[in-house]
Scaffold this active site. Structure first.
Site, short mmCIF file in Angstrom:
data_model
loop_
_atom_site.label_atom_id
_atom_site.label_comp_id
_atom_site.label_asym_id
_atom_site.label_seq_id
_atom_site.Cartn_x
_atom_site.Cartn_y
_atom_site.Cartn_z
N CYS B 78 56.10 -11.70 36.07
CA CYS B 78 56.77 -12.94 36.51
C CYS B 78 57.41 -12.75 37.89
O CYS B 78 58.23 -11.85 38.08
CB CYS B 78 57.85 -13.35 35.52
SG CYS B 78 58.89 -14.68 36.17
N ILE B 79 57.05 -13.61 38.81
CA ILE B 79 57.52 -13.44 40.20
C ILE B 79 59.03 -13.59 40.33
O ILE B 79 59.68 -12.81 41.04
CB ILE B 79 56.79 -14.41 41.16
CG1 ILE B 79 57.16 -14.08 42.61
CG2 ILE B 79 57.08 -15.87 40.83
CD1 ILE B 79 56.25 -14.72 43.62
#
Lengths: 135, 130, 102, 135, 102, 130
Positions: B78-79
């Site tokens: 997840c960025i």
């Protein structure tokens, strides 16, 4: 560094689910070289760290329970285990591995390092320290 | 059957990434598909190629990278969670003006939409966390 | 339509097992993993709670985790079944959804 | 992606002490774009996420509690809060902030998003989902 | 010779507060910080336990943490004192040791 | 008085590194000394210079780096805990054959002996963890 302090390592967490038990042990081993007055407290889920028969092949994580048996060689000989914590978990001293040390003041007689104490005694031990490290 | 997997905790500190690894290996061996594993919260730290575990311990990142390579599992980091925690790939490092990256081969950084998409497109979703 | 619940915390450390048991429905399954396997021990402060629920809900422990922690099979509550990782996969497949009690 | 699934976000942890509450909210906001059937469950310490009057100036962490009030704009309108969890924590609905939405099927009437349910009802809601995400 | 105990966990989530209170001695102080401040709420499932101990042990909450969580002063148990970070520092200095119940 | 501080959890995920920061700032402002802060367990992750928190959030690593600079606090990252979790300085990266490092200015990597020494040499020791 000539002063000798009383260090207590407080272990309240179970092994393997989290790394605290292992990394606590790593501090104890390094700390042993500093020649302080060291005690370990095992209470709440910390008592699970000392169960015998641990076999971690299935989970692929290194079994570090044999290391407790080596603590005597590092002159770490006071492992206080709380009776009430054992009781709540359905455990007795028989469920824990034997940890011993050779007492240099008593003709190197082999003695148990694990000392089962009551909750009140554990509170006294905690209140008698200079430095308390919690894991 | 298609399984989606979420890993929410960092390597070594919590057992989550280990349990998930054994679960995914078993699922694939039993003929199920695991199209994607989504790393969220501290789970993003599993992707670090800078990890150097003791030689007698498992290498969690390398285990996952091998699984991705051997079975085509899409390892998504997840960025938003990764940025907070200092996990960057080369593109992100450049974009953020950072002088280094640390994401290992087999992992890719993407958005939370990939988690929702995984929930929609798989038959079962299992979360391993703290 | 039934749910597989997973519990990975010791019932002596957090309230996850208790909350899980209070929310699962007849015919559901509970799988104890990681530190959650301590919930399967006999003679503990939570044993009655677990034993009571074991009538309406199927309760499992992940054997790799009980072995790691030195919990011999004869120390576990009656009626609790051990499964390996393959069995974990089957449980996920056999129930309509999995809910993790973190 | 035409299929509509029931997504439940389960919130069982308090805000600020750990990041789970905030990062759960971030998933909910992104997830809203996928037009699934979304519900949020607040039980155990998760009910603390909704307390009113949160002021984080002293701890230096961003106050994200206003974001719950914006959920209606994302068509996230079902926030289930467990009565028993409130009771154990000495809370009532009055201690929670008001979260509302405008019901497009009822002439845009403003309605409460927070629905207090019993533990048994919460169990029913959980058992009625396709995907359960736990935080 | 007395101890400052810090508790940073919600008493509804983990057993840390209960274990702390069972091990602290008369004249000790307990400071609730982070999620631990929920232990200071009135009318909860643990309120009696805390109130009982408040006679022999001084109990504090870190005000920055109660404010962050929307816990107004009038929602706290009687006899619990709020301190700021400076007060936290004073408590550490004024007791012989600090023990963190993690 | 001399305070030693231990931080046991990673940034953003747990409040520990924030609470410790406010505590140390107050202690110094009140005239106490904080010669050293020791980062252990996931606490080592606080030291990452690759962290990119959202612009409206505090930057935990930069807060600590500034405190080290302004008040000479010795920020020690445990080497054993750091290696597992992929936190390396330039020396360690070279020694381990890794192509990048990620430790921020103001932090230094050293052994667990520094924790014990801190316990011996300070008047009080406070642990912030999970």
């Amino acid at each position: 560094m000539s002063e000798i302090k009383k260090f207590l390592y407080v272990n309240r967490k179970a092994p393997y689910g989290t790394i605290y038990a292992l990394e606590s042990l790593e501090v104890v081993l390094i700390g042993a070289a500093f020649e302080q007055d060291v005690s370990l407290a095992f209470l709440d889920d910390g008592v699970f760290q000392l169960t015998k028969g641990q076999n971690t092949d299935g989970i692929g994580i290194k079994n570090f329970s044999p290391t407790y048996r080596a603590l005597g060689d590092y002159e770490v000989t006071k492992l206080y285990v709380e009776q009430e914590s054992l009781d709540e978990r359905g455990l007795t001293l028989d469920d824990l591995q034997a940890v011993v040390y050779e007492d240099e003041d008593d003709d190197w007689e082999e003695k148990p390092s694990i000392r089962v104490v009551s909750r009140a005694e554990m509170a006294d031990i905690m209140a008698d320290q200079d430095v308390v490290l919690s894991f | 059957m298609k399984f989606g997997v979420v890993i929410s905790e960092g390597p070594y500190t919590h057992q989550a990434a280990d349990t998930a690894y054994h679960f995914v290996k078993s699922a694939i061996a039993k003929g199920h598909e695991v199209p994607r594993v989504f790393f969220y919260h501290d789970g993003v730290n599993v992707a670090s190629r800078l990890s150097v575990p003791p030689q007698d311990e498992r290498n969690i990142q390398q285990n996952w990278t091998a699984l991705a390579k051997d079975h085509g599992v899409d390892l998504v980091v997840c960025i938003a969670a990764a940025q907070r925690r200092g996990m960057l790939d080369d593109n992100e490092a450049k974009r953020q003006g950072k002088d280094a990256s640390n994401i290992a081969e087999g992992f890719r950084i993407s958005g939370l939409g990939q988690l929702i998409e995984m929930g929609i497109q798989t038959d079962r979703l299992v979360t391993f966390g703290d | 339509m039934s749910t597989l619940h997973t519990v990975n915390k010791s019932p002596f450390a957090t309230g996850s097992l208790e909350s899980c048991l209070a929310h699962c429905k007849d015919g559901d399954a509970v799988l104890m993993i990681e530190d959650g396997v301590y919930g399967g021990l006999a003679g503990t402060a939570v044993a009655d709670l677990v034993q009571q629920k074991a009538g309406s809900v199927a309760i499992y422990v992940l054997s790799a985790d009980t072995q790691a922690r030195g919990l011999a099979a004869d120390k576990l509550l009656q009626g609790i079944k051990g499964v390996d990782y393959d069995g974990f996969v089957d449980l996920v497949a056999d129930h309509d959804r999995t809910q993790s009690w973190l």
